[in-house]
Write an enzyme that holds these catalytic residues in place. Structure first.
Site, PDB file in Angstrom:
ATOM      1  N   GLU A   1      54.591  42.709  43.485  1.00  0.00           N
ATOM      2  CA  GLU A   1      55.261  41.610  44.188  1.00  0.00           C
ATOM      3  C   GLU A   1      55.504  40.475  43.197  1.00  0.00           C
ATOM      4  O   GLU A   1      54.677  40.194  42.319  1.00  0.00           O
ATOM      5  CB  GLU A   1      54.437  41.127  45.390  1.00  0.00           C
TER       6      GLU A   1
ATOM      7  N   TYR B   1      44.857  33.072  54.850  1.00  0.00           N
ATOM      8  CA  TYR B   1      45.474  34.026  53.930  1.00  0.00           C
ATOM      9  C   TYR B   1      45.248  35.453  54.433  1.00  0.00           C
ATOM     10  O   TYR B   1      46.176  36.267  54.479  1.00  0.00           O
ATOM     11  CB  TYR B   1      44.855  33.843  52.541  1.00  0.00           C
TER      12      TYR B   1
ATOM     13  N   HIS C   1      57.241  33.149  51.798  1.00  0.00           N
ATOM     14  CA  HIS C   1      57.991  34.032  52.704  1.00  0.00           C
ATOM     15  C   HIS C   1      57.587  33.856  54.171  1.00  0.00           C
ATOM     16  O   HIS C   1      57.195  34.789  54.859  1.00  0.00           O
ATOM     17  CB  HIS C   1      58.028  35.492  52.253  1.00  0.00           C
TER      18      HIS C   1
ATOM     19  N   HIS D   1      45.427  34.512  43.682  1.00  0.00           N
ATOM     20  CA  HIS D   1      45.834  33.229  44.268  1.00  0.00           C
ATOM     21  C   HIS D   1      44.596  32.366  44.500  1.00  0.00           C
ATOM     22  O   HIS D   1      43.583  32.858  45.016  1.00  0.00           O
ATOM     23  CB  HIS D   1      46.517  33.423  45.629  1.00  0.00           C
TER      24      HIS D   1
ATOM     25  N   ASP E   1      55.475  37.361  42.874  1.00  0.00           N
ATOM     26  CA  ASP E   1      54.629  36.215  42.544  1.00  0.00           C
ATOM     27  C   ASP E   1      53.655  36.570  41.415  1.00  0.00           C
ATOM     28  O   ASP E   1      53.093  35.681  40.777  1.00  0.00           O
ATOM     29  CB  ASP E   1      53.874  35.677  43.769  1.00  0.00           C
TER      30      ASP E   1
ATOM     31  N   ASP F   1      45.706  40.309  45.207  1.00  0.00           N
ATOM     32  CA  ASP F   1      45.850  39.528  46.442  1.00  0.00           C
ATOM     33  C   ASP F   1      44.549  39.433  47.248  1.00  0.00           C
ATOM     34  O   ASP F   1      44.331  38.438  47.959  1.00  0.00           O
ATOM     35  CB  ASP F   1      46.929  40.148  47.329  1.00  0.00           C
TER      36      ASP F   1
ATOM     37  N   HIS G   1      49.903  44.392  40.711  1.00  0.00           N
ATOM     38  CA  HIS G   1      50.723  44.326  41.934  1.00  0.00           C
ATOM     39  C   HIS G   1      52.118  43.866  41.533  1.00  0.00           C
ATOM     40  O   HIS G   1      52.264  42.882  40.804  1.00  0.00           O
ATOM     41  CB  HIS G   1      50.051  43.326  42.890  1.00  0.00           C
TER      42      HIS G   1
ATOM     43  N   HIS H   1      48.021  44.532  48.731  1.00  0.00           N
ATOM     44  CA  HIS H   1      48.858  44.227  49.856  1.00  0.00           C
ATOM     45  C   HIS H   1      50.106  45.097  49.956  1.00  0.00           C
ATOM     46  O   HIS H   1      50.771  45.150  50.991  1.00  0.00           O
ATOM     47  CB  HIS H   1      49.210  42.729  49.679  1.00  0.00           C
TER      48      HIS H   1
HETATM   49 FE1  FEO Z   1      51.426  40.518  47.558  1.00  0.00          FE
HETATM   50 FE2  FEO Z   1      50.467  37.585  45.954  1.00  0.00          FE
HETATM   51  O1  FEO Z   1      51.563  39.088  46.325  1.00  0.00           O
END
Ligand code: FEO
Length: 398
Positions: free
Chosen positions: A80, A191, A24, A222, A82, A163, A78, A144
């Site tokens: 989101e 990051y 993004h 991640h 991903d 995250d 989370h 996040h």
């Molecule tokens: Fe806030 Fe890796 O997603």
């Protein structure tokens, strides 16, 4: 596509996105991973999933450990996508799985996937026994998203903070200590700058929670897992969360006919005279998601744009909009640029610096058309003064 054992009966079963180059708007030149963790206990538990198009890869890893239909629990740290994007498909192959999420997580899952009926809400300090092991939940609101939480397993001293502590690195290695620290630091700091920087106070709260836990492994969602020298990355997070910077500067600029560029280099010379390490970041050559990583660690952030159509260049407008959202504080700022007949860009940039509540010891430096030798000498001298302020030899107010 093997699962990787990270603790007894705990496996990394995530996916590696080697080709990801844009997250993004954040350039991910080294790709990324989406990390899922499978815990084999009386209640078989999967912590987080992966992006929807990586479901098959995650499922293949899981199937090498266990029949996915035996999964009892899915922890959604989370929402989101991903991390949650594979939940609908996971529920197809693990139809009896119950999902655990924070209150905001449950709401988010309902909006995204209409699966709220399968979700049990967990709150601060709640825990579930999954057999020999316990899983404890700690919401880390806004690190996040409002739904974000950490899952902690005390028996394994394992923190899974989603995250937080992540990096966008695709790698065959799974542990941070298996790659060169400089590379890992570069990606961990980039990051933080691009994803976490606006939420310093919330990061501090998360660090406070973590400081009360016995942890020997941090497994983020991640990139690489931290299992050695945890204090090193935690102390960087503490510094970044409090906007503590280094005695260095970044000059961010764009130019039309090289006049602003000449000013940028003369300013650089002044900072060099003062002995302050300074990086040059032309917005024609650097992406804003890389430049913001320099902003993260630099005390001085000096911003140059010529005037175009009564304002700053759109590249600079884009950068400042991005930086404004990420809200770095406690910097020294300075605006400079060139113009033909209007000269409005400097006022716009200076206002931006003031709005961020940075220290702004000079009003800005504006030059008509092409800087003379005298003007270049003047901005070089200003660079020297800014350098001394960065080194705290003179107060910023002077
Ligand atoms: Fe806030 Fe890796 O997603």
């Amino acid at each position: 596509m093997k699962p990787i054992k990270i603790k007894p009966d705990i496996y990394w079963v995530g996916a590696i996105d080697w080709d990801l180059r844009n997250f993004h708007g954040y350039l991910t030149q080294r790709g990324s991973t989406y990390n899922s963790y499978l815990i084999i206990d009386e209640k078989i538990t999967l912590v987080d999933t992966v992006k929807h198009y990586k479901f098959d890869e995650m499922a293949a890893r899981i199937k090498q450990v266990i029949d996915p239909s035996k999964i009892d629990y899915i922890i959604c740290n989370h929402v989101e996508m991903d991390h949650s994007g594979s939940i609908p498909k996971m529920l197809e192959i693990a139809p009896n799985a119950k999902i655990f999420a924070s209150p905001n997580g449950k709401r988010g899952l309902e909006f995204h996937f209409k699966v709220a009926d399968d979700v049990q809400v967990v709150k601060q300090g709640d825990e579930i026994k999954i057999g020999k092991r316990t899983l404890q939940f700690y919401p880390i609101t806004m690190v996040h998203w409002p739904d974000s939480m950490m899952t902690y397993c005390p028996e394994e001293k394992l923190l899974m903070p989603n995250d937080a502590f992540g990096q966008h690195i695709a790698s065959s290695q799974r542990y941070a200590d298996e790659l060169e620290w400089g590379l890992v630091y570069e990606e961990a700091s980039k990051y933080y700058a691009n994803i976490v920087m606006p939420y310093g106070p919330m990061v501090n709260k998360a660090l406070k929670i973590a400081s009360g836990l016995d942890i020997d492994m941090i497994a983020p969602s991640h990139g690489l897992i931290w299992r050695k020298d945890l204090g090193k990355i935690i102390s960087h997070y503490a510094k970044w969360a409090n906007n503590e910077t280094e005695e260095k500067a970044v000059i961010v600029y764009d130019s039309m006919w090289h006049s602003t560029e000449k000013l940028a280099y003369a300013l650089h010379d002044g900072l060099e005279d003062a002995g302050v390490p300074t990086v040059m970041r032309s917005l024609q050559a650097n992406h804003i998601s890389d430049v913001i990583a320099d902003v993260l660690t630099s005390k001085g952030v000096f911003i140059g744009s010529p005037t175009l159509n009564n304002g700053m260049l759109p590249t600079m407008g884009g950068f400042l909009t991005y930086m404004g959202g990420l809200k770095p504080t406690k910097r020294i700022g300075f605006a400079f640029g060139s113009y033909g007949w209007g000269g409005q860009s400097i006022k716009e940039i200076h206002k931006f610096i003031v709005d961020l509540k940075w220290e702004a010891p000079f009003e800005g430096f504006n030059v008509q058309y092409i800087p003379s030798e005298e003007k270049l000498a003047e901005i070089r001298e200003t660079g020297g003064k800014l350098g001394e302020m960065i080194k705290k030899k003179v107060p910023v107010e002077s």
